[in-house]
Scaffold this motif. Structure first.
Motif, PDB file in Angstrom:
ATOM      1  N   ALA A  44     -27.438 -52.053  -9.823  1.00  0.00           N
ATOM      2  CA  ALA A  44     -27.417 -52.703 -11.125  1.00  0.00           C
ATOM      3  C   ALA A  44     -28.399 -53.862 -11.175  1.00  0.00           C
ATOM      4  O   ALA A  44     -28.540 -54.623 -10.229  1.00  0.00           O
ATOM      5  N   LYS A  45     -29.094 -53.967 -12.325  1.00  0.00           N
ATOM      6  CA  LYS A  45     -30.039 -55.054 -12.527  1.00  0.00           C
ATOM      7  C   LYS A  45     -29.616 -55.981 -13.659  1.00  0.00           C
ATOM      8  O   LYS A  45     -30.155 -57.050 -13.806  1.00  0.00           O
ATOM      9  N   HIS A  81     -16.653 -56.361 -18.567  1.00  0.00           N
ATOM     10  CA  HIS A  81     -18.042 -56.412 -18.142  1.00  0.00           C
ATOM     11  C   HIS A  81     -18.454 -55.047 -17.611  1.00  0.00           C
ATOM     12  O   HIS A  81     -17.624 -54.249 -17.184  1.00  0.00           O
ATOM     13  N   ARG A  82     -19.763 -54.801 -17.669  1.00  0.00           N
ATOM     14  CA  ARG A  82     -20.335 -53.561 -17.151  1.00  0.00           C
ATOM     15  C   ARG A  82     -21.659 -53.881 -16.463  1.00  0.00           C
ATOM     16  O   ARG A  82     -22.494 -54.592 -17.017  1.00  0.00           O
ATOM     17  N   ALA A 125     -30.694 -52.019 -19.232  1.00  0.00           N
ATOM     18  CA  ALA A 125     -30.607 -53.092 -20.228  1.00  0.00           C
ATOM     19  C   ALA A 125     -29.149 -53.370 -20.564  1.00  0.00           C
ATOM     20  O   ALA A 125     -28.292 -52.501 -20.420  1.00  0.00           O
ATOM     21  N   ALA A 126     -28.885 -54.594 -21.019  1.00  0.00           N
ATOM     22  CA  ALA A 126     -27.547 -54.994 -21.441  1.00  0.00           C
ATOM     23  C   ALA A 126     -27.615 -55.460 -22.889  1.00  0.00           C
ATOM     24  O   ALA A 126     -28.551 -56.147 -23.291  1.00  0.00           O
ATOM     25  N   ASN A 127     -26.620 -55.058 -23.674  1.00  0.00           N
ATOM     26  CA  ASN A 127     -26.558 -55.395 -25.093  1.00  0.00           C
ATOM     27  C   ASN A 127     -25.165 -55.953 -25.382  1.00  0.00           C
ATOM     28  O   ASN A 127     -24.167 -55.396 -24.928  1.00  0.00           O
ATOM     29  N   ALA A 128     -25.111 -57.051 -26.120  1.00  0.00           N
ATOM     30  CA  ALA A 128     -23.828 -57.633 -26.513  1.00  0.00           C
ATOM     31  C   ALA A 128     -23.867 -57.963 -27.996  1.00  0.00           C
ATOM     32  O   ALA A 128     -24.893 -58.415 -28.506  1.00  0.00           O
ATOM     33  N   VAL A 129     -22.755 -57.716 -28.675  1.00  0.00           N
ATOM     34  CA  VAL A 129     -22.655 -57.988 -30.107  1.00  0.00           C
ATOM     35  C   VAL A 129     -21.362 -58.749 -30.369  1.00  0.00           C
ATOM     36  O   VAL A 129     -20.310 -58.379 -29.857  1.00  0.00           O
ATOM     37  N   ALA A 130     -21.471 -59.817 -31.151  1.00  0.00           N
ATOM     38  CA  ALA A 130     -20.305 -60.549 -31.632  1.00  0.00           C
ATOM     39  C   ALA A 130     -20.425 -60.595 -33.153  1.00  0.00           C
ATOM     40  O   ALA A 130     -21.497 -60.920 -33.670  1.00  0.00           O
ATOM     41  N   VAL A 140     -30.947 -57.718 -23.383  1.00  0.00           N
ATOM     42  CA  VAL A 140     -31.741 -58.150 -22.238  1.00  0.00           C
ATOM     43  C   VAL A 140     -32.074 -56.937 -21.377  1.00  0.00           C
ATOM     44  O   VAL A 140     -31.178 -56.197 -20.975  1.00  0.00           O
ATOM     45  N   CYS A 141     -33.360 -56.747 -21.118  1.00  0.00           N
ATOM     46  CA  CYS A 141     -33.825 -55.648 -20.261  1.00  0.00           C
ATOM     47  C   CYS A 141     -33.850 -56.106 -18.801  1.00  0.00           C
ATOM     48  O   CYS A 141     -33.860 -57.300 -18.516  1.00  0.00           O
ATOM     49  N   ALA A 142     -33.892 -55.139 -17.901  1.00  0.00           N
ATOM     50  CA  ALA A 142     -33.902 -55.441 -16.475  1.00  0.00           C
ATOM     51  C   ALA A 142     -35.134 -56.238 -16.061  1.00  0.00           C
ATOM     52  O   ALA A 142     -35.090 -56.994 -15.089  1.00  0.00           O
TER      53      ALA A 142
END
Length: 67
Positions: free
Chosen positions: A2-3, A20-21, A26-31, A42-44
């Motif tokens: 994982a990066k 969490h994952r 890439a990681a994406n979060a939405v509120a 955010v990309c690696a």
């Protein structure tokens, strides 16, 4: 391996929920509320963006380059 990590925390009147994952690309979060939405991506390689919209109109948008 994982990066990036996507983490989210939600608050209620009597509890806190967290998840969490770990991911490699890439990681994406939405509120969001009914009218307002905040997104972080955010990309690696360290690049990505943060965007805030309200009723479909962009209030803030910030791009960042890989680091």
């Amino acid at each position: 391996m994982a990066k990036t990590i996507a983490r989210a925390t939600g608050y209620d009147s009597s509890r806190v929920k967290e998840t969490h994952r770990l991911v490699s690309r890439a990681a994406n979060a939405v509120a969001a509320t009914w009218h307002t939405c905040a997104t972080a991506y955010v990309c690696a390689d360290g690049s990505g963006y943060i965007k805030v919209t309200r009723n479909g109109q962009i209030l803030h948008h910030f791009d960042f380059e890989k680091g």
